[in-house]
Scaffold this motif. Structure first.
Motif, PDB file in Angstrom:
ATOM      1  N   THR A   1       0.787  -1.148   0.040  1.00  0.00           N
ATOM      2  CA  THR A   1       0.159   0.062  -0.054  1.00  0.00           C
ATOM      3  C   THR A   1       0.835   1.264   0.159  1.00  0.00           C
ATOM      4  O   THR A   1       1.869   1.096   0.842  1.00  0.00           O
ATOM      5  CB  THR A   1      -1.083   0.094   1.208  1.00  0.00           C
ATOM      6  OG1 THR A   1      -1.610  -1.170   1.125  1.00  0.00           O
ATOM      7  CG2 THR A   1      -1.631   1.150   1.352  1.00  0.00           C
TER       8      THR A   1
ATOM      9  N   THR B   1      -3.661   4.585  -1.503  1.00  0.00           N
ATOM     10  CA  THR B   1      -4.647   5.191  -0.821  1.00  0.00           C
ATOM     11  C   THR B   1      -4.425   6.784  -0.334  1.00  0.00           C
ATOM     12  O   THR B   1      -3.337   7.304  -0.437  1.00  0.00           O
ATOM     13  CB  THR B   1      -4.654   4.356   0.728  1.00  0.00           C
ATOM     14  OG1 THR B   1      -5.684   4.909   1.617  1.00  0.00           O
ATOM     15  CG2 THR B   1      -3.275   4.373   1.431  1.00  0.00           C
TER      16      THR B   1
ATOM     17  N   ASN C   1       1.557   7.163   9.196  1.00  0.00           N
ATOM     18  CA  ASN C   1       1.124   6.085   8.758  1.00  0.00           C
ATOM     19  C   ASN C   1       2.161   5.309   8.395  1.00  0.00           C
ATOM     20  O   ASN C   1       2.316   3.678   8.431  1.00  0.00           O
ATOM     21  CB  ASN C   1       0.253   6.102   7.466  1.00  0.00           C
ATOM     22  CG  ASN C   1      -1.104   6.692   7.939  1.00  0.00           C
ATOM     23  OD1 ASN C   1      -1.883   5.562   8.050  1.00  0.00           O
ATOM     24  ND2 ASN C   1      -1.563   7.931   8.419  1.00  0.00           N
TER      25      ASN C   1
ATOM     26  N   ALA D   1       3.417   3.560  11.650  1.00  0.00           N
ATOM     27  CA  ALA D   1       2.660   2.361  12.006  1.00  0.00           C
ATOM     28  C   ALA D   1       2.661   1.334  11.000  1.00  0.00           C
ATOM     29  O   ALA D   1       1.789   0.285  11.471  1.00  0.00           O
ATOM     30  CB  ALA D   1       1.162   3.179  12.190  1.00  0.00           C
TER      31      ALA D   1
ATOM     32  N   ASN E   1       1.290   1.108   8.057  1.00  0.00           N
ATOM     33  CA  ASN E   1       0.118   1.050   7.479  1.00  0.00           C
ATOM     34  C   ASN E   1       0.276   1.028   5.927  1.00  0.00           C
ATOM     35  O   ASN E   1      -0.624   0.821   4.915  1.00  0.00           O
ATOM     36  CB  ASN E   1      -1.037   2.111   7.969  1.00  0.00           C
ATOM     37  CG  ASN E   1      -1.545   2.114   9.373  1.00  0.00           C
ATOM     38  OD1 ASN E   1      -1.391   1.162   9.755  1.00  0.00           O
ATOM     39  ND2 ASN E   1      -1.869   3.214   9.713  1.00  0.00           N
ATOM     40  N   ILE E   2       1.501   1.731   5.813  1.00  0.00           N
ATOM     41  CA  ILE E   2       1.633   1.974   4.142  1.00  0.00           C
ATOM     42  C   ILE E   2       3.342   1.605   4.034  1.00  0.00           C
ATOM     43  O   ILE E   2       3.989   1.446   4.927  1.00  0.00           O
ATOM     44  CB  ILE E   2       1.549   3.587   3.892  1.00  0.00           C
ATOM     45  CG1 ILE E   2       2.179   4.343   4.711  1.00  0.00           C
ATOM     46  CG2 ILE E   2      -0.007   3.739   3.393  1.00  0.00           C
ATOM     47  CD1 ILE E   2       2.176   5.726   4.196  1.00  0.00           C
TER      48      ILE E   2
END
Ligand SMILES: Nc1ncnc2c1ncn2[C@@H]1O[C@H](COP(=O)(O)OP(=O)(O)OP(=O)(O)O)[C@@H](O)[C@H]1O
Length: 675
Positions: A399, A431, A441, A444, A446-447
Motif C-alpha cells: 500500500t 490510498t 502512517n 505505524a 499502514n503503508i
C-alpha cells in the motif's frame, strides 16, 4: 535544423484611447519550414491579421519577434509579400503595369529585358494574357486578385503572406483561384502563411492549420497536420480518409471558441475600499513547504500593500476538506493541487461541477517518493527490485499513500509504477492520506511508502523511517505543483480583488526564490500556525542539501521552485497533461472540448496584467510536447491519440462537457450521462 521562419513568443498589446490596453496576442510561438503552407484560422477579431502583419513586418510585436532565415524581421521587405483581400492595385495602371511597377522597384539591378520577361511570365502564370492591357476597373474580382498574386510572386518573395485572399470572390472563382495558387506554390516551392475563415480552403491548401483561440490574449489553441499527399487535386483531398475527421476537428474547435466567447459577458461590479471589491479574504492552505508564498505575502505585508487588508490564512487538515470549503464558498481562494481546478470544474467522482479558475502557478517540483526503511533494508532499492519481489510473493499487498486523486503525487506515482508495467490499481493499493499524516502512517506500518511534498519526505528520512527513492526532479523537472484557485463566479464578482491577490502572490513567489530570503522563510513556515514543523527536517531542499537517506546529501537548487524559469504563468500544456492523466485513471472524464475547458480554467490575461504591473516577465512556457524520464511523448495537439495508445489505463470516458455559465453547481458529467 533551424526553422525557416520562427515566430518567437510574440505578444501584441494595443494601447487604447482611454488609457487602458488590449492584449490581442499572447505568447504566439510557431516554427515554419521552408516550402510549408500554413493556414491561420480563428473567429473574427481573434488576431489573425495582426499576426500576419507582424510576420510581414507591417506591425511590430510588443514583445518577442519574428526571425526569417536567421534575421529578425523589423520592417516590411521584398522577401515577404502580402496579398490582401482588397487587391490593393493602382487603378490607373494596367495589369502589366501593376506587376511591372513592383518588379522594377525591387529588381532594378536586373537588365530591363529580364525584368520584362519576369512580368510576362507571371501574367501567364495567373492566366491573364488576354487582359494584360486592362485596368482594374475593367477586371472581375477574381482577375484583380490574380494580378495581386502575380505581382506578389513576381518579385520572388521568400515568404508569401495571404490575408483572406479569396474572401471577396464568388464560389466558382474562389475554387479556381485556390487551385491555381496551390499549383503555383508547389511548382515554385513558395512558403506561405494564409489567413482564412474557410475550413475547406485551409484543408485543400495547407500542410498545417494553426487554430487561434479568441482574444483577448489569443494564442495557439491547436495545430492540425494535414497528411494529404501532394500534388493535390480537390477531389482527392475530399476523398482522403482523414478529410472529414480533420474538418470536424476544425469546426469543433471553432464551436468551442464560440461558446467561450459567450461566457465572457461582463457583470456590473461594485468597487469598495482600496479600489477593490473585497478586501477581507479567507485563503485555504495545507501545511507544506510550498505554502511559503502565502505565508510570505501575509507576514511581509505584501497582501496589505496590494489593498488586501484582512487576509486570513486558513490551515486545512487535508485536500478533501480544502476542496469542499472551496466548493461551498467558505473559502475565497486556496492553494490548490495542480489538477484540482480542472477536476472541480469537470466534476470529479460524481461531485457537482464547480468551475474553478487559476491565474497563477504558485510552485513547481518539491515532491518525492519515499519508501519505508523496511523495504529498503530488504534490498528493494529500485522499482525493478520491487517488481521482482511483488511477483515472487503475489499474496503480499503493498500500500502506498498519496494526498489526493488530483495531485501530481498521485499522477506521478501512478505514472512511475505504470512505466515499469505495474498497474497502480490492480497490482498495488493506493490510498489517500493527508500530507501531515504520512509519516505517522509509515511509522505505524499502514503503508509501504508514499509520494508527498516537503517536509514530509525529509521528516521520514530524518527520523530514520524511510528513504527517498526518487524526487520529482528525477521524474519530471519543472512540472506544475501548486496553483492558486478561486471559483469562477468569485473571480467574475471580484475582478480587481482577484487581480490584487494574483499580483501580491506573484510578488511573494519572487521573494521566495531569492535564496537570501530562504532562512527567514524557513522560520516563518515552521511556525505552528503554518506548517508547524521542526526546522531540522524542513531545511533540506529549501535551504540545505537534500538528503535521500541513501548516500551523501545533494544540493537541489530547483527543488522548491516558486518564481524562476517562468514558473508562474498558468501552464496550459502541462494542465492538458494533467487532464489526460486524470482521465487515464478514471478520475475525471476527458473533455472532447479540452481547448475550451483549459481556456476557461487558466486565466492567462489576469496573470499577464499582474506580471506587467510588477514589471515582471509575463510569458508562458513553450507549447511543446512533454516528455518525462521514460521518453514517452505527450503531444498537446493530440491528447486523445495519447490516451488511446497508452498501455496501462482504466476505461476512459471521452465526452463533450458543457459547463454552466453561472455559479449554480451542475451535475457532474457522469451523473448527467446516467440521467
Ligand atoms: N490598432 C489597434 N488598436 C486597438 N485594437 C486593435 C488594433 N488593431 C487590432 N485591434 C484589435 O485586435 C484584435 C485582433 O484584430 P485582427 O484584425 O488581427 O483580427 P482578425 O482575427 O484578423 O479578425 P477578422 O477575421 O475579422 O479580420 C481585434 O479585437 C481588434 O479590435
Amino acid at each position: 535544423m533551424s526553422a525557416f521562419v520562427e515566430v518567437d513568443h510574440i505578444d501584441r498589446i494595443f494601447p487604447l484611447p482611454n488609457g487602458e490596453s488590449y492584449i490581442a496576442l499572447k505568447n504566439i510561438e510557431l516554427k515554419i519550414n521552408k516550402g510549408e503552407f500554413i493556414s491561420l484560422i480563428g473567429h473574427s477579431g481573434c488576431g489573425k491579421s495582426t499576426l500576419l502583419n507582424i510576420i510581414a513586418g507591417l506591425d511590430r510585436p510588443t514583445t518577442g519577434g519574428v526571425i526569417l532565415e536567421g534575421r529578425e524581421v523589423q520592417k516590411p521587405g521584398p522577401d515577404r509579400m502580402v496579398v490582401f483581400q482588397n487587391y490593393s492595385l493602382l487603378p490607373w495602371k494596367t495589369v502589366r503595369e501593376n506587376i511591372a511597377l513592383a518588379v522594377d522597384r525591387v529588381m532594378r539591378h536586373l537588365p530591363k529585358g529580364e525584368r520584362k520577361g519576369i512580368v510576362e511570365h507571371h501574367i501567364d502564370i495567373v492566366g491573364l494574357r488576354h487582359a494584360a492591357h486592362k485596368r482594374p476597373a475593367q477586371l472581375s474580382g477574381g482577375m484583380k486578385q490574380r494580378v495581386a498574386i502575380a505581382r506578389a510572386l513576381a518579385i520572388r518573395p521568400k515568404l508569401l503572406l495571404l490575408d483572406e485572399p479569396f474572401g471577396a470572390l464568388d464560389a466558382l472563382t474562389r475554387g479556381s483561384l485556390q487551385e491555381q495558387l496551390m499549383k503555383i506554390c508547389q511548382e515554385n516551392e513558395v512558403t506561405c502563411v494564409m489567413v482564412t475563415h474557410d475550413v475547406d480552403e485551409a484543408l485543400l491548401l495547407s500542410d498545417r492549420i494553426v487554430m487561434l483561440t479568441n482574444g483577448p490574449a489569443a494564442h495557439i489553441g491547436q495545430i492540425l497536420d494535414v497528411p494529404i499527399p501532394r500534388p493535390r487535386q480537390r477531389l482527392d483531398v475530399v476523398n482522403h480518409p482523414s478529410y472529414y475527421a480533420l474538418r470536424n476537428e476544425m469546426l469543433y474547435f471553432l464551436n468551442q471558441q464560440k461558446r467561450a466567447k459567450r461566457t465572457k459577458a461582463k457583470q456590473p461590479i461594485a468597487i469598495g475600499r482600496n479600489g477593490l471589491e473585497k478586501v477581507n479574504l479567507d485563503i485555504g492552505f495545507i501545511p507544506l513547504t510550498d505554502c511559503a508564498p502565502l505565508v510570505v505575502a501575509k507576514e511581509k505585508g505584501i497582501f496589505a500593500r496590494h489593498g488586501l487588508e484582512e487576509v486570513n490564512l486558513v490551515r486545512k487538515p487535508g485536500w478533501r476538506a480544502l476542496a469542499s470549503d472551496m466548493a461551498s464558498g467558505q473559502l475565497d481562494a486556496a492553494q490548490m493541487l495542480a489538477g484540482m481546478p480542472l477536476a472541480m470544474t469537470l466534476g470529479m467522482e460524481n461531485q457537482p461541477s464547480v468551475p474553478i479558475v487559476t491565474a497563477l502557478t504558485l510552485s513547481r517540483n518539491g515532491n518525492a517518493i519515499t519508501w519505508s526503511k523496511q523495504l529498503y533494508d530488504q534490498g528493494i532499492r529500485s522499482l525493478e527490485d520491487f517488481k521482482r519481489s511483488m511477483l515472487a510473493d503475489s499474496d503480499k499487498v503493498h500500500t502506498f499513500g498519496m494526498v489526493h486523486p488530483t495531485s501530481m503525487h498521485n499522477l506521478l506515482l501512478r505514472y512511475w509504477f505504470a512505466s515499469h508495467g505495474i498497474d497502480p490499481d490492480w497490482d498495488i493499493n493506493l490510498t489517500v492520506i493527508p500530507p501531515p499524516q504520512m509519516v505517522s502512517n509509515l511509522k505505524a506500518g499502514n503503508i509501504d511508502g508514499y509520494c508527498v511534498g516537503e517536509p514530509w519526505n525529509s521528516r521520514a528520512v530524518y527520523e530514520g523511517l524511510g528513504v527517498v527513492m526518487a524526487t520529482d526532479l528525477d521524474l519530471w523537472a519543472g512540472h506544475i505543483e501548486k496553483v492558486l484557485g478561486v471559483r469562477e463566479a468569485w473571480a467574475n464578482q471580484y475582478p480587481q480583488t482577484h487581480l490584487a491577490l494574483v499580483t501580491a502572490l506573484l510578488e511573494a513567489c519572487e521573494y521566495c526564490d531569492d535564496r537570501r530570503n530562504r532562512e527567514e522563510i524557513l522560520q516563518l513556515i515552521c511556525r505552528p500556525e503554518y506548517v508547524g514543523s521542526a526546522p531540522e527536517y524542513t531545511r533540506p531542499g529549501l535551504l540545505d542539501p537534500y538528503n535521500k537517506g541513501t548516500g551523501e546529501p545533494v544540493q537541489l537548487l530547483d527543488y522548491n521552485q516558486f518564481y524562476v524559469d517562468r514558473t508562474n504563468c498558468p501552464d496550459r500544456t502541462q494542465m492538458l497533461w494533467v487532464m489526460a492523466q486524470m482521465a487515464r485513471w478514471g478520475i475525471t472524464p476527458f473533455p472532447k472540448n479540452w481547448v475550451e475547458i483549459i481556456e476557461r480554467v487558466c486565466k492567462i490575461d489576469v496573470f499577464s496584467e499582474a506580471a506587467r504591473s510588477l514589471g515582471f516577465l509575463d510569458t508562458e512556457r513553450d507549447r511543446a510536447p512533454i516528455q518525462l524520464w521514460d521518453g514517452e511523448v505527450f503531444n498537446p495537439d493530440d491528447p486523445i491519440g495519447y490516451l488511446s495508445q497508452v498501455a496501462i489505463k482504466r476505461d476512459i470516458q471521452i465526452q463533450e462537457i458543457m459547463l454552466a455559465n453561472d455559479d449554480t453547481p451542475t451535475p457532474s458529467p457522469s451523473l448527467r450521462k446516467i440521467a
